[in-house]
Design a protein around this motif. Structure first.
Motif, PDB file in Angstrom:
ATOM      1  N   GLY A  26      -2.615  -0.142  16.663  1.00  0.00           N
ATOM      2  CA  GLY A  26      -1.976   1.161  16.744  1.00  0.00           C
ATOM      3  C   GLY A  26      -0.500   1.095  16.448  1.00  0.00           C
ATOM      4  N   SER A  27      -0.005  -0.019  15.877  1.00  0.00           N
ATOM      5  CA  SER A  27       1.409  -0.152  15.546  1.00  0.00           C
ATOM      6  C   SER A  27       1.779   0.781  14.399  1.00  0.00           C
ATOM      7  N   ALA A  28       3.082   0.914  14.169  1.00  0.00           N
ATOM      8  CA  ALA A  28       3.563   1.793  13.090  1.00  0.00           C
ATOM      9  C   ALA A  28       2.993   1.352  11.752  1.00  0.00           C
ATOM     10  N   GLN A  29       2.928   0.038  11.540  1.00  0.00           N
ATOM     11  CA  GLN A  29       2.426  -0.458  10.269  1.00  0.00           C
ATOM     12  C   GLN A  29       0.965  -0.091  10.053  1.00  0.00           C
ATOM     13  N   SER A  30       0.147  -0.242  11.082  1.00  0.00           N
ATOM     14  CA  SER A  30      -1.272   0.062  10.924  1.00  0.00           C
ATOM     15  C   SER A  30      -1.507   1.557  10.797  1.00  0.00           C
ATOM     16  N   VAL A  31      -0.714   2.360  11.540  1.00  0.00           N
ATOM     17  CA  VAL A  31      -0.855   3.820  11.425  1.00  0.00           C
ATOM     18  C   VAL A  31      -0.478   4.275  10.016  1.00  0.00           C
ATOM     19  N   GLU A  32       0.627   3.739   9.494  1.00  0.00           N
ATOM     20  CA  GLU A  32       1.046   4.097   8.132  1.00  0.00           C
ATOM     21  C   GLU A  32      -0.027   3.720   7.115  1.00  0.00           C
ATOM     22  N   GLN A  33      -0.645   2.566   7.294  1.00  0.00           N
ATOM     23  CA  GLN A  33      -1.668   2.110   6.360  1.00  0.00           C
ATOM     24  C   GLN A  33      -2.873   3.044   6.370  1.00  0.00           C
ATOM     25  N   VAL A  34      -3.267   3.498   7.568  1.00  0.00           N
ATOM     26  CA  VAL A  34      -4.395   4.429   7.668  1.00  0.00           C
ATOM     27  C   VAL A  34      -4.075   5.735   6.953  1.00  0.00           C
ATOM     28  N   LEU A  35      -2.883   6.274   7.200  1.00  0.00           N
ATOM     29  CA  LEU A  35      -2.497   7.536   6.571  1.00  0.00           C
ATOM     30  C   LEU A  35      -2.398   7.381   5.048  1.00  0.00           C
ATOM     31  N   LEU A  36      -1.858   6.258   4.583  1.00  0.00           N
ATOM     32  CA  LEU A  36      -1.742   6.020   3.150  1.00  0.00           C
ATOM     33  C   LEU A  36      -3.120   5.943   2.495  1.00  0.00           C
ATOM     34  N   GLU A  37      -4.056   5.264   3.149  1.00  0.00           N
ATOM     35  CA  GLU A  37      -5.412   5.154   2.604  1.00  0.00           C
ATOM     36  C   GLU A  37      -6.097   6.515   2.552  1.00  0.00           C
ATOM     37  N   ASP A  38      -5.857   7.363   3.556  1.00  0.00           N
ATOM     38  CA  ASP A  38      -6.419   8.716   3.535  1.00  0.00           C
ATOM     39  C   ASP A  38      -5.887   9.500   2.339  1.00  0.00           C
ATOM     40  N   ALA A  39      -4.572   9.400   2.102  1.00  0.00           N
ATOM     41  CA  ALA A  39      -3.967  10.121   0.982  1.00  0.00           C
ATOM     42  C   ALA A  39      -4.481   9.585  -0.348  1.00  0.00           C
ATOM     43  N   GLN A  40      -4.632   8.282  -0.467  1.00  0.00           N
ATOM     44  CA  GLN A  40      -5.125   7.672  -1.708  1.00  0.00           C
ATOM     45  C   GLN A  40      -6.565   8.077  -2.006  1.00  0.00           C
ATOM     46  N   ARG A  41      -7.365   8.260  -0.964  1.00  0.00           N
ATOM     47  CA  ARG A  41      -8.745   8.708  -1.191  1.00  0.00           C
ATOM     48  C   ARG A  41      -8.795  10.164  -1.634  1.00  0.00           C
ATOM     49  N   ALA A  42      -7.828  10.954  -1.203  1.00  0.00           N
ATOM     50  CA  ALA A  42      -7.846  12.388  -1.509  1.00  0.00           C
ATOM     51  C   ALA A  42      -7.327  12.686  -2.913  1.00  0.00           C
ATOM     52  N   VAL A  43      -6.349  11.904  -3.374  1.00  0.00           N
ATOM     53  CA  VAL A  43      -5.747  12.163  -4.677  1.00  0.00           C
ATOM     54  C   VAL A  43      -6.567  11.445  -5.757  1.00  0.00           C
ATOM     55  N   PRO A  44      -6.986  12.134  -6.823  1.00  0.00           N
ATOM     56  CA  PRO A  44      -7.799  11.507  -7.875  1.00  0.00           C
ATOM     57  C   PRO A  44      -7.125  10.254  -8.442  1.00  0.00           C
ATOM     58  N   PRO A  45      -7.845   9.161  -8.525  1.00  0.00           N
ATOM     59  CA  PRO A  45      -7.230   7.900  -8.956  1.00  0.00           C
ATOM     60  C   PRO A  45      -6.749   7.917 -10.404  1.00  0.00           C
ATOM     61  N   GLU A  46      -7.295   8.828 -11.238  1.00  0.00           N
ATOM     62  CA  GLU A  46      -6.867   8.839 -12.637  1.00  0.00           C
ATOM     63  C   GLU A  46      -5.484   9.455 -12.833  1.00  0.00           C
ATOM     64  N   LEU A  47      -4.963  10.134 -11.798  1.00  0.00           N
ATOM     65  CA  LEU A  47      -3.628  10.715 -11.917  1.00  0.00           C
ATOM     66  C   LEU A  47      -2.570   9.611 -11.818  1.00  0.00           C
ATOM     67  N   PRO A  48      -1.541   9.655 -12.659  1.00  0.00           N
ATOM     68  CA  PRO A  48      -0.502   8.610 -12.645  1.00  0.00           C
ATOM     69  C   PRO A  48       0.502   8.833 -11.515  1.00  0.00           C
ATOM     70  N   ILE A  49       0.044   8.623 -10.277  1.00  0.00           N
ATOM     71  CA  ILE A  49       0.875   8.914  -9.105  1.00  0.00           C
ATOM     72  C   ILE A  49       0.935   7.681  -8.210  1.00  0.00           C
ATOM     73  N   ASP A  50       2.133   7.394  -7.682  1.00  0.00           N
ATOM     74  CA  ASP A  50       2.324   6.357  -6.671  1.00  0.00           C
ATOM     75  C   ASP A  50       2.518   7.022  -5.315  1.00  0.00           C
ATOM     76  N   LEU A  51       1.787   6.553  -4.297  1.00  0.00           N
ATOM     77  CA  LEU A  51       1.897   7.083  -2.940  1.00  0.00           C
ATOM     78  C   LEU A  51       2.490   6.014  -2.028  1.00  0.00           C
ATOM     79  N   ALA A  52       3.341   6.454  -1.126  1.00  0.00           N
ATOM     80  CA  ALA A  52       3.936   5.527  -0.165  1.00  0.00           C
ATOM     81  C   ALA A  52       4.183   6.279   1.139  1.00  0.00           C
ATOM     82  N   ILE A  53       4.275   5.522   2.252  1.00  0.00           N
ATOM     83  CA  ILE A  53       4.573   6.081   3.574  1.00  0.00           C
ATOM     84  C   ILE A  53       5.881   5.467   4.077  1.00  0.00           C
TER      85      ILE A  53
END
Length: 392
Positions: A26-53
């Protein structure tokens, strides 16, 4: 009451520790990773976009082709995370300042590119997929066509067949093949890459063909090379000139034979001129975009002209593009030239003889009528064909 307050404070401290520590579940790093993975699953992978938390902020960077796609992307990213405060550990902000919209250049259909080598001059025309592609071809031309005057304009357009990198690789191979020819034309028309011309030796022909073997698998090659050795006598020189002009005159033994041979081609020429003129007059060549996208009826019409031109060996066509007076005069001249090139490219692609087709771009300098009305401007936007024979 005091116990309740202490309990709430303890929960708060544990939550805060979870966000600032990287060493417990439940650390900040693990929470950020979970949120980042959720966003990456939602945004179509073919779009040329970089996501970060960054803490509780979702950051999006990249380039999209239109504002609608950007709006949809932001909505998808927002739905993929849940908002909350420090204790809850959710996303509280989205930073999309790095998510840019870059408008694509107009589409070219057909996507054509020409390089013509004649004597000590190399002339470019047509389209390239990017400024980097254009620079690559210009630089390559300067390296391999030493002593040549290099001219012409290449316009950036979308619609390139395959990837930009593969197209540049194929066009570069075609340009290298052209460098081995004394005179010739390199042409890319969609996925079809053609090399036509004349060289002095069979060794140069082999080198030209070898250069074309490096085309990526997506593209097709078409090679037509004639070998014409350097003249060693005045008779050879005269023969070469005759062959270059595609004129071979049969000797005649009597005056009657001469009359028969010279008069027959004239009759054929008259019929050819009439037939081609009739096809041209049938309708106006039309374009369905701001660049050089030929409409379907025009393609069918150009097929007929190309077929007839093959039947008429002493007929040449000069294709002239015209625009109305709207917009920049230099841009109009370029556009008219591109449209004329597109007509020539399509005709060659359906079998018309390239050596008997030439183009020019007149821009808005030769109007038929006044440009003051929409109808007048429509009439001035046109393709004209000049039918040329040896006697005119």
């Amino acid at each position: 009451m005091i116990k309740s307050a202490l309990g709430i404070l303890a929960v708060g401290l544990i939550g805060t520790a979870a966000l600032v520590s990287d060493y417990i579940p439940g650390s900040a790093q693990s929470v950020e990773q979970v949120l980042l993975e959720d966003a990456q699953r939602a945004v179509p992978p073919e779009l040329p976009i970089d996501l970060a938390i960054d803490g509780q902020k979702l950051i999006l960077k990249g380039e999209l082709n239109d504002t609608d796609t950007r709006t949809r992307t932001l909505a998808l990213a927002a739905d993929a995370v849940w908002s909350g405060g420090i204790i809850m550990g959710g996303i509280t902000a989205i930073d999309a300042s790095g998510l840019k919209v870059t408008t694509l250049p107009p589409k070219a259909d057909p996507f054509i590119w020409f390089a013509e080598n004649e004597g000590d001059a190399l002339v470019f025309s047509g389209f390239v997929p990017s400024a980097a592609a254009r620079e690559t071809l210009y630089s390559l031309a300067e390296d391999i066509f030493t002593g040549h005057e290099i001219s012409g304009t290449l316009e950036i357009a979308s619609g390139v067949p395959g990837t930009d990198a593969d197209w540049v690789k194929a066009a570069s191979a075609l340009l290298r093949g052209l460098s081995y020819l004394r005179d010739g034309v390199a042409q890319a028309n969609g996925p079809e890459f053609s090399l036509n011309g004349v060289t002095r030796t069979s060794e140069n022909e082999a080198l030209a063909r070898a250069a074309m073997t490096s085309l990526p698998d997506f593209y097709r090659s078409n090679i037509l090379i004639n070998i014409s050795p350097a003249p060693v006598s005045i008779d050879d020189l005269l023969t070469e000139t005759v062959l270059d002009d595609a004129v071979v005159k049969s000797p005649v033994e009597t005056a009657d034979q001469e009359i028969e041979i010279s008069s027959a081609p004239n009759n054929v020429t008259v019929r050819c001129r009439e037939d081609i003129a009739a096809i041209i007059a049938r309708r106006k060549i039309g374009f369905s975009s701001a660049l050089a996208d030929l409409d379907l009826p025009s393609r069918n019409q150009l097929r007929e002209i190309s077929t007839k031109l093959n039947e008429c060996e002493n007929i040449r066509l000069r294709i002239t593009g015209h625009t109305d007076s709207s917009g920049n005069a230099n841009r109009n001249r370029q556009l008219s030239g591109y449209r004329a090139d597109a007509v020539r490219a399509f005709m060659i692609s359906v079998g018309a003889p390239a050596e008997r087709l030439s183009t020019r771009g007149a821009g808005s300098s030769e109007p038929l009528v006044s440009n003051a009305t929409p109808a007048g401007r429509e009439q001035n936007r046109r393709i004209e064909f000049d039918i040329i024979t040896d006697d005119n």
